[in-house]
Design a protein around this motif. Structure first.
Motif, PDB file in Angstrom:
ATOM      1  N   ILE A 360       1.917  -8.899   0.474  1.00  0.00           N
ATOM      2  CA  ILE A 360       2.222  -7.545   0.000  1.00  0.00           C
ATOM      3  C   ILE A 360       3.148  -6.851   0.990  1.00  0.00           C
ATOM      4  O   ILE A 360       2.908  -6.883   2.204  1.00  0.00           O
ATOM      5  CB  ILE A 360       0.929  -6.711  -0.182  1.00  0.00           C
ATOM      6  N   ARG A 361       4.166  -6.213   0.462  1.00  0.00           N
ATOM      7  CA  ARG A 361       5.108  -5.476   1.304  1.00  0.00           C
ATOM      8  C   ARG A 361       5.356  -4.093   0.706  1.00  0.00           C
ATOM      9  O   ARG A 361       5.774  -3.971  -0.447  1.00  0.00           O
ATOM     10  CB  ARG A 361       6.423  -6.246   1.397  1.00  0.00           C
ATOM     11  N   PHE A 362       5.019  -3.030   1.453  1.00  0.00           N
ATOM     12  CA  PHE A 362       5.388  -1.656   1.107  1.00  0.00           C
ATOM     13  C   PHE A 362       6.645  -1.313   1.893  1.00  0.00           C
ATOM     14  O   PHE A 362       6.618  -1.244   3.127  1.00  0.00           O
ATOM     15  CB  PHE A 362       4.252  -0.695   1.450  1.00  0.00           C
ATOM     16  N   ASP A 363       7.750  -1.115   1.180  1.00  0.00           N
ATOM     17  CA  ASP A 363       9.046  -0.910   1.821  1.00  0.00           C
ATOM     18  C   ASP A 363       9.474   0.548   1.696  1.00  0.00           C
ATOM     19  O   ASP A 363      10.068   0.951   0.693  1.00  0.00           O
ATOM     20  CB  ASP A 363      10.084  -1.838   1.176  1.00  0.00           C
ATOM     21  N   HIS A 364       9.097   1.360   2.679  1.00  0.00           N
ATOM     22  CA  HIS A 364       9.497   2.771   2.760  1.00  0.00           C
ATOM     23  C   HIS A 364       9.211   3.516   1.443  1.00  0.00           C
ATOM     24  O   HIS A 364      10.098   4.036   0.776  1.00  0.00           O
ATOM     25  CB  HIS A 364      10.978   2.891   3.123  1.00  0.00           C
ATOM     26  N   ILE A 365       7.921   3.565   1.114  1.00  0.00           N
ATOM     27  CA  ILE A 365       7.485   4.154  -0.154  1.00  0.00           C
ATOM     28  C   ILE A 365       7.313   5.671  -0.020  1.00  0.00           C
ATOM     29  O   ILE A 365       6.685   6.166   0.926  1.00  0.00           O
ATOM     30  CB  ILE A 365       6.147   3.524  -0.603  1.00  0.00           C
ATOM     31  N   ASN A 366       7.868   6.390  -0.989  1.00  0.00           N
ATOM     32  CA  ASN A 366       7.618   7.830  -1.152  1.00  0.00           C
ATOM     33  C   ASN A 366       7.061   8.031  -2.556  1.00  0.00           C
ATOM     34  O   ASN A 366       7.635   7.565  -3.545  1.00  0.00           O
ATOM     35  CB  ASN A 366       8.903   8.629  -0.984  1.00  0.00           C
ATOM     36  N   PHE A 367       5.933   8.728  -2.619  1.00  0.00           N
ATOM     37  CA  PHE A 367       5.268   8.887  -3.914  1.00  0.00           C
ATOM     38  C   PHE A 367       4.645  10.269  -4.036  1.00  0.00           C
ATOM     39  O   PHE A 367       4.067  10.795  -3.082  1.00  0.00           O
ATOM     40  CB  PHE A 367       4.176   7.826  -4.090  1.00  0.00           C
ATOM     41  N   ALA A 368       4.766  10.855  -5.255  1.00  0.00           N
ATOM     42  CA  ALA A 368       4.161  12.157  -5.549  1.00  0.00           C
ATOM     43  C   ALA A 368       3.594  12.123  -6.958  1.00  0.00           C
ATOM     44  O   ALA A 368       4.231  11.615  -7.884  1.00  0.00           O
ATOM     45  CB  ALA A 368       5.198  13.266  -5.425  1.00  0.00           C
ATOM     46  N   VAL A 379       5.997   5.292   3.647  1.00  0.00           N
ATOM     47  CA  VAL A 379       4.946   4.331   3.999  1.00  0.00           C
ATOM     48  C   VAL A 379       5.540   2.930   4.021  1.00  0.00           C
ATOM     49  O   VAL A 379       6.131   2.473   3.040  1.00  0.00           O
ATOM     50  CB  VAL A 379       3.777   4.409   2.986  1.00  0.00           C
ATOM     51  N   ASP A 380       5.372   2.244   5.141  1.00  0.00           N
ATOM     52  CA  ASP A 380       6.000   0.930   5.320  1.00  0.00           C
ATOM     53  C   ASP A 380       5.024   0.012   6.056  1.00  0.00           C
ATOM     54  O   ASP A 380       4.640   0.303   7.197  1.00  0.00           O
ATOM     55  CB  ASP A 380       7.298   1.087   6.113  1.00  0.00           C
ATOM     56  N   PHE A 381       4.590  -1.070   5.387  1.00  0.00           N
ATOM     57  CA  PHE A 381       3.718  -2.035   6.055  1.00  0.00           C
ATOM     58  C   PHE A 381       3.822  -3.384   5.342  1.00  0.00           C
ATOM     59  O   PHE A 381       4.343  -3.489   4.226  1.00  0.00           O
ATOM     60  CB  PHE A 381       2.260  -1.555   6.110  1.00  0.00           C
ATOM     61  N   HIS A 382       3.284  -4.420   6.013  1.00  0.00           N
ATOM     62  CA  HIS A 382       3.338  -5.785   5.474  1.00  0.00           C
ATOM     63  C   HIS A 382       1.975  -6.437   5.631  1.00  0.00           C
ATOM     64  O   HIS A 382       1.323  -6.309   6.667  1.00  0.00           O
ATOM     65  CB  HIS A 382       4.406  -6.602   6.221  1.00  0.00           C
ATOM     66  N   ILE A 383       1.512  -7.134   4.551  1.00  0.00           N
ATOM     67  CA  ILE A 383       0.232  -7.840   4.578  1.00  0.00           C
ATOM     68  C   ILE A 383       0.497  -9.293   4.263  1.00  0.00           C
ATOM     69  O   ILE A 383       1.114  -9.618   3.227  1.00  0.00           O
ATOM     70  CB  ILE A 383      -0.762  -7.246   3.557  1.00  0.00           C
ATOM     71  N   ASN A 384       0.052 -10.185   5.123  1.00  0.00           N
ATOM     72  CA  ASN A 384       0.221 -11.618   4.907  1.00  0.00           C
ATOM     73  C   ASN A 384      -0.825 -12.146   3.932  1.00  0.00           C
ATOM     74  O   ASN A 384      -1.919 -11.568   3.798  1.00  0.00           O
ATOM     75  CB  ASN A 384       0.112 -12.370   6.236  1.00  0.00           C
ATOM     76  N   PRO A 385      -0.523 -13.238   3.235  1.00  0.00           N
ATOM     77  CA  PRO A 385      -1.504 -13.829   2.315  1.00  0.00           C
ATOM     78  C   PRO A 385      -2.803 -14.164   3.028  1.00  0.00           C
ATOM     79  O   PRO A 385      -2.782 -14.719   4.136  1.00  0.00           O
ATOM     80  CB  PRO A 385      -0.804 -15.098   1.811  1.00  0.00           C
ATOM     81  N   GLY A 386      -3.932 -13.808   2.417  1.00  0.00           N
ATOM     82  CA  GLY A 386      -5.243 -14.123   2.983  1.00  0.00           C
ATOM     83  C   GLY A 386      -5.745 -13.148   4.018  1.00  0.00           C
ATOM     84  O   GLY A 386      -6.881 -13.271   4.483  1.00  0.00           O
ATOM     85  N   GLU A 387      -4.937 -12.160   4.407  1.00  0.00           N
ATOM     86  CA  GLU A 387      -5.373 -11.178   5.413  1.00  0.00           C
ATOM     87  C   GLU A 387      -6.317 -10.152   4.805  1.00  0.00           C
ATOM     88  O   GLU A 387      -6.235  -9.833   3.613  1.00  0.00           O
ATOM     89  CB  GLU A 387      -4.160 -10.447   6.008  1.00  0.00           C
TER      90      GLU A 387
END
Length: 604
Positions: A360-368, A379-387
């Motif tokens: 999963i990759r959140f690439d500089h998300i802006n949401f309202a 919001v920007d973060f990365h999740i590896n498979p199985g984490e």
């Protein structure tokens, strides 16, 4: 100008409704043919009565050609034989007319129900695919009204509206044509008060139409209020708000009553007016017959003809209102169908050749939810498979918004969300959600058996698979103790089970669907210690081999997470493991200290 636009809208709505008739063209054509047949039948009996009365009073009777087919010359010569023959013919004719009218009524009602069935399926399917935002701002009772009450009103367009109106109009036209053919002068004399009836009918239609519109709005408001308050009755009673809420209900209910009384008043005025106008028509008729010494049979038949004209006119205005209310309901239903606030999902969307791995990759998300009030900011973060990744933060920090976006319950304003390096907008949405399991804090269970709630009535899942999953979660023994075991009936929203038990059932559901990505939204925040131990064991089994996102209120439950994301007011403050974040002595450490202090104080 407004009336012209309204007529255009009504015609447009009617044409849209009739697009649902296409699969049932045969039944619709049959109903129109039967309406024409019944209109031809309408003047037959009064005419036969005219002949029998004239024959009985010694008048010479010239029977029409169509009647001579059924009555011989011998019958025509004798008054008794003629009356007997015509009476027998009328009995047979009435039987045929009754059968025809039954088939007509059944066909039109069947047609309406068939259209309603198709529309209701389409509306429900549409509602299930609407953006979650629609349910945030639309009362459930309103959508319930659209799906049930409003669509049922569309049924009235067929059973009590358009087709019956056409049948009545056909009958009136044929009856008037017959009257003019028999004696045009007598017809004109008897119709002198007719313009008054047209004016009265118009004002009645307008008055009742306004009242019915108020009634429909009041019903919608009642449905929304009752649905909401029954669902939240525990809160109403807990805060002793019964009297205040009853007062609100009384206000809505009074509007419903007043709207109905307004319609009743219009009916109470209109029907006596119609009777007075009919009496005037008969008075002119009797005067003209007596003054010109016309046949008694002619008088009797014209009285019957007038009744055949006035009887449908008494109800035709009401049927027009039924038709109008059906069109108003149709407009509301079509607004639901026209709602394009859905998560777009290409029919031939992206399918991975193998199961989703869970990156999963959140690439500089802006949401309202309501721009420009953003709840997630860059919001920007990365999740590896199985984490296993935990998301923590104060209430309102944006934790639940993140998991809603992964499931595409809402659309983001900017940025990209990638799963296995593919933008989630490119996935077929059904395929995407099949690989994401969600266990919410407030578990929703449907009315039905435990088995139905676990499988969601998926016939591909066997009972043995359900039992194996329940044993793995540690729920099998409890379920076997219930009356009916896996067939135990769960009350609405799962009220017959504890919160912890509902949580464990939702875990069995998630395990059975074997998702690649598992989302746990504060699964242990509202349950007791014993249930928490069971739930924690279930979580440990569930997250094995899966990418897991855990929203946790109790920080002690996420120490083993591979990564912790700390949110505050929609922004990421820190990312790291439990030990790393404590060493930084930053935002997470303060949260941990505050919670530890609260726990110590509670213990004391």
């Amino acid at each position: 100008m407004e009336k012209t636009e309204k007529k255009k809208l009504d015609i447009h709505l009617l044409s849209r409704v009739f697009t649902y008739v296409k699969p049932y063209r045969l039944q619709f054509t049959c109903s129109l043919v039967l309406a024409l047949v019944l209109s031809v039948f309408a003047p037959v009996r009064p005419y036969l009565i005219q002949l029998t009365v004239n024959k009985a009073t010694g008048k010479a009777v010239e029977a029409p050609g169509w009647l001579k087919i059924f009555i011989s010359e011998q019958h025509l010569s004798s008054a008794l034989q003629f009356i007997l023959a015509v009476t027998i013919f009328q009995v047979v004719f009435i039987f045929i007319e009754t059968i025809t009218r039954f088939i007509f009524s059944f066909t039109t009602s069947w047609l309406g129900q068939a259209v309603v069935k198709d529309m209701r399926i389409e509306v429900f399917d549409k509602i299930t695919r609407l953006n979650q935002r629609q349910f945030d701002k639309t009362p459930i009772g309103t959508l319930t009204t659209r799906t049930i009450n409003d669509i049922e009103s569309i049924n009235d367009i067929f059973s009590d509206g358009l087709v019956p109106i056409l049948a009545d109009l056909f009958a009136i036209v044929v009856t008037l044509a017959t009257m003019f053919y028999i004696d045009w002068r007598l017809t004109l004399i008897s119709l002198i008060p007719f313009p008054i009836l047209i004016i009265a009918t118009y004002y009645f239609k307008e008055s009742v139409n306004k009242s019915y519109l108020r009634v429909r709005n009041a019903i919608s408001a009642l449905n929304a209020f009752v649905q909401e308050h029954i669902s939240g009755m525990a809160i109403v009673q807990a805060f002793a708000a019964e009297k205040r809420e009853a007062d609100k209900f009384n206000k809505i209910n009074k509007e419903h009553r007043n709207a109905n009384i307004s319609a009743i008043f219009a009916y109470s005025v209109f029907f006596p007016v119609v009777e007075i106008i009919l009496a005037l028509s008969m008075a002119f008729l009797i005067w003209f017959v007596a003054d010109n010494k016309l046949d008694a049979g002619l008088l009797v038949s014209f009285i019957l003809y007038l009744n055949q004209i006035f009887r449908p006119l008494r109800v035709i205005a009401d049927k027009f209102n039924v038709l109008q209310m059906g069109l108003i309901a149709a407009e509301r239903v079509f607004k639901v169908l026209e709602n394009e606030d859905m998560q777009p999902s290409p029919e031939q969307g992206f399918f991975l050749p193998e199961k989703i791995k869970g990156e999963i990759r959140f690439d500089h998300i802006n949401f309202a939810y309501n721009p420009p009030h953003f709840v997630l900011k860059d919001v920007d973060f990365h999740i590896n498979p199985g984490e296993t990744v935990a998301i923590v933060g104060h209430t309102g920090s944006g934790k639940t918004s993140i998991i809603s976006l992964i499931n595409r319950l809402y659309e983001i304003q900017s940025g990209n969300i990638l799963i296995d390096q593919v933008d989630i907008k490119d996935y077929n949405i059904e395929y995407l959600r099949k690989h994401i399991g969600v266990v919410l804090q407030d578990v929703f269970l449907f009315s039905g058996s435990i088995m139905d709630n676990i499988t969601l009535r998926n016939p591909q899942i066997t009972k043995s698979e359900v039992m194996d999953a329940a044993k793995l979660i540690g729920m099998h023994d409890f379920i076997m103790q219930l009356e009916g075991n896996y067939d135990f009936k769960v009350m609405e929203r799962g009220s017959s089970l504890s919160l912890g038990q509902r949580q464990l059932i939702s875990f069995i559901r998630a395990l059975l669907y074997n998702p690649s990505i598992l989302i746990l939204d504060e699964a242990t925040s509202s349950i007791d210690t014993d249930s928490e131990i069971l739930v924690q064991k279930a979580i440990e089994k569930l997250i094995v081999g899966r990418t897991s996102i855990v929203i946790a209120h109790r920080l002690s439950t996420i120490r083993k997470a591979n990564k912790i994301i700390v949110l505050d007011k929609g922004e990421i403050k820190e990312i790291g493991t439990h030990d790393q974040l404590l060493e930084r002595n930053g935002f997470y450490a303060k949260l941990h200290q505050m919670q530890f202090a609260d726990q110590m104080q509670t213990a004391l």
